[in-house]
Design an enzyme around this catalytic site. Structure first.
Site, short mmCIF file in Angstrom:
data_model
loop_
_atom_site.label_atom_id
_atom_site.label_comp_id
_atom_site.label_asym_id
_atom_site.label_seq_id
_atom_site.Cartn_x
_atom_site.Cartn_y
_atom_site.Cartn_z
N TYR A 269 0.87 -1.18 0.00
CA TYR A 269 0.00 0.00 0.00
C TYR A 269 0.90 1.22 0.00
O TYR A 269 1.70 1.42 0.91
CB TYR A 269 -0.92 0.02 1.23
CG TYR A 269 -1.75 1.29 1.31
CD1 TYR A 269 -2.99 1.36 0.69
CD2 TYR A 269 -1.28 2.40 2.00
CE1 TYR A 269 -3.75 2.53 0.74
CE2 TYR A 269 -2.02 3.58 2.05
CZ TYR A 269 -3.26 3.63 1.42
OH TYR A 269 -4.00 4.79 1.47
N ASP B 141 9.49 3.02 0.16
CA ASP B 141 8.38 3.72 0.82
C ASP B 141 8.57 3.60 2.33
O ASP B 141 8.28 2.57 2.93
CB ASP B 141 7.06 3.08 0.39
CG ASP B 141 5.84 3.73 1.03
OD1 ASP B 141 6.00 4.51 1.99
OD2 ASP B 141 4.71 3.44 0.58
N LYS C 55 3.32 10.82 7.06
CA LYS C 55 2.70 10.52 8.35
C LYS C 55 3.14 11.49 9.45
O LYS C 55 2.47 12.47 9.71
CB LYS C 55 2.98 9.07 8.77
CG LYS C 55 2.35 8.03 7.86
CD LYS C 55 0.84 8.06 7.90
CE LYS C 55 0.21 6.97 7.09
NZ LYS C 55 -1.25 7.06 7.02
#
Length: 498
Positions: free
Chosen positions: A162, A251, A278
């Site tokens: 993801y 990532d 984040k």
């Protein structure tokens, strides 16, 4: 009389009790259908029969409009690693606002934050950095750049990956079994099995020569269940990109929280591009991508090669909050939070061992399950602590590393058990992701952690026999399956347009 499995019956009872406990959240959810599809604007936040509507947050707690307060062990899927009310970050936002916002130009803040990010994450491969509005944007920009730089089209991604709302790769999609249409970007994606070197070699060998532009990988899959990649797998991908001229895009939007300079640095791997997000802006809206100097300099506007706009890339709120946030989440706090996570994981695994949920060949609380996906054979599970291979996953287990944890279930009713577990924790005043994701935040206390372990022990002891051997239960017996905590009287009101 129709029959349900035990898990289905228990979940129905839990959902009925939840509905009675949260009447105002139900009203708010129903009213929201007038302006939001399904009453929702962020799919992952939906929960059946309806999500809780939050009224406020403080430190590591959340309070709903129904007046219930929960220990928050989700931490906004890692973005909320600082908790909900850190006064240092609140002050940084206020200070930034005092001088105005939306400049339509540069400020001192993005320069200062860029210096801090490069200084911190250089060991992972970030020699220069650019900011984005989110981790999703960081990943999509890197893929676009990789295609433009290499003049190739193929991008290798992995099962369970993801990388943002338009870069979602569940196993079902890769196997052609996904029942809903994919909204992924129209790159020429090539599918690989996570952690599986032999199958990845075969996929790469089958590609036309000089067609692979990039490999996109999470060193620890967040949405995919906190599944770590092995160091050998990451080293293999680094070798492939070095040999083929493709670019390795790592990532680290979630994984970077696990080590001061990023998880890649900790395992000795440098990305050509590395993406962040984040938490790097103190919990505000932001993301970033960085990498090799020669690649990043292609974004230099004076060289007029790669174009990267974005109205809020350097917004003053995110930039100033990030300056404070990265100071707060320093090396000592990274280590402290990881130790707390490892302690929680060990205690949960001891519960699963004591209650015989884990098989006999997993006798140690230091167990570290590594999953090797496969498109050809059954996925393999290895206890990396001993090198032992399992025939299948335990019916309930925990994966993760450091402060990133995930309680998971296996078998045909895994989703039902996962939902039942979520509802059980709510009755113990604990909030996590429906999928079991538990990224600890800096405000989580030792008491919060102990309560989480105790709630898991209660769940396992209550459902142990059925977890190991699921049996049907008559519909009329649902009420006896679960004993919810008593309803709380509610006197609050919610507007019809909430």
């Amino acid at each position: 009389m129709a029959s349900l499995t035990y898990a289905q019956a228990a979940l129905k009872a839990a959902q009925d009790a939840y509905t009675k406990q949260n009447p105002l959240s139900l009203q708010a959810h129903q009213a929201a259908h007038n302006s939001l599809p399904g009453g929702n604007t962020r799919t992952v936040l939906h929960a059946d029969p309806f999500p809780i509507t939050w009224d406020s947050g403080k430190d590591a707690t959340l309070t709903s409009i129904d007046g219930h307060t929960y220990a928050d062990l989700l931490g906004e899927f890692s973005a909320g690693i600082f908790g909900h009310s850190d006064q240092r970050i609140a002050q940084a936002v206020q200070d930034a606002m005092k001088s105005g916002w939306n400049f339509g130009g540069n400020s001192r803040l993005e320069k200062a934050l860029a210096h801090k990010v490069v200084d911190r994450f250089r060991p992972s491969g970030i020699e220069l950095v650019r900011f984005t509005n989110s981790g999703t944007e960081a990943n999509t920009t890197c893929l676009g750049a990789a295609v433009a730089i290499t003049q190739r089209r193929k991008i290798l991604v992995f099962s369970g990956g993801y990388h943002g709302s338009t870069l979602v790769f569940p196993m079902a999609l890769m196997q052609g079994l996904l029942k809903t249409p994919s909204m992924n970007l129209p790159h020429e994606f090539v599918f690989g099995a996570y952690n599986n070197i032999p199958e990845t070699k075969a996929v790469i060998a089958a590609l036309p020569q000089d067609s692979l532009a990039a490999i996109l990988i999470e060193p620890i899959q967040g949405s995919g269940g906190c599944r770590p990649a092995t160091q050998e797998f990451m080293q293999y991908l680094r070798q492939v990109t070095d040999e083929t001229g493709a670019l390795l895009v790592i990532d680290e939007v979630m994984a970077s929280r696990l080590c001061f300079s990023g998880y890649s640095a900790a395992i000795g791997i440098r990305g050509d591009f590395v993406t962040l997000g984040k938490y790097i802006a103190g919990g505000m809206t932001s993301g970033a991508f960085g990498g090799r100097k020669d690649l990043m300099e292609l974004f230099d506007p004076t060289k007029n090669q790669l174009f990267h706009p974005g109205t809020y890339n350097n917004n003053v709120l995110s930039m100033n909050a990030g300056l404070i946030g990265l100071d707060i989440y320093n090396a000592e706090e990274v280590d402290r939070l990881n130790r707390l996570g490892e302690d929680v994981k060990a205690k949960i695994q001891q519960v699963l061992i004591d209650e015989k949920i884990y098989p006999e060949q997993l006798p140690s609380a230091s167990t570290n399950l590594i999953e090797i996906d496969s498109f050809k054979d059954k996925a393999e599970v290895i206890d990396i602590s001993t090198g032992q291979s399992l025939r299948k996953l335990p019916p309930m287990f925990i994966t993760g590393k450091g402060s990133m944890l995930n309680i998971r279930f296996s078998g045909p009713e895994a989703a039902t058990w996962q939902a039942l577990f979520w509802h059980h924790l709510l009755t113990r005043d604990i909030f996590i992701a429906v999928r079991g994701y538990t990224p600890l935040n800096l405000k989580v206390t030792a008491t919060d952690a102990e309560n989480y372990v105790s709630a898991i022990r209660e769940f396992v002891q209550q459902h142990k026999a059925q977890l190991l051997a699921q049996e049907p239960v008559a519909l009329q017996d649902i009420a006896s399956v679960l004993q919810p905590k008593p309803a709380v009287a509610i006197s609050m009101q919610v507007a019809a347009t909430a």
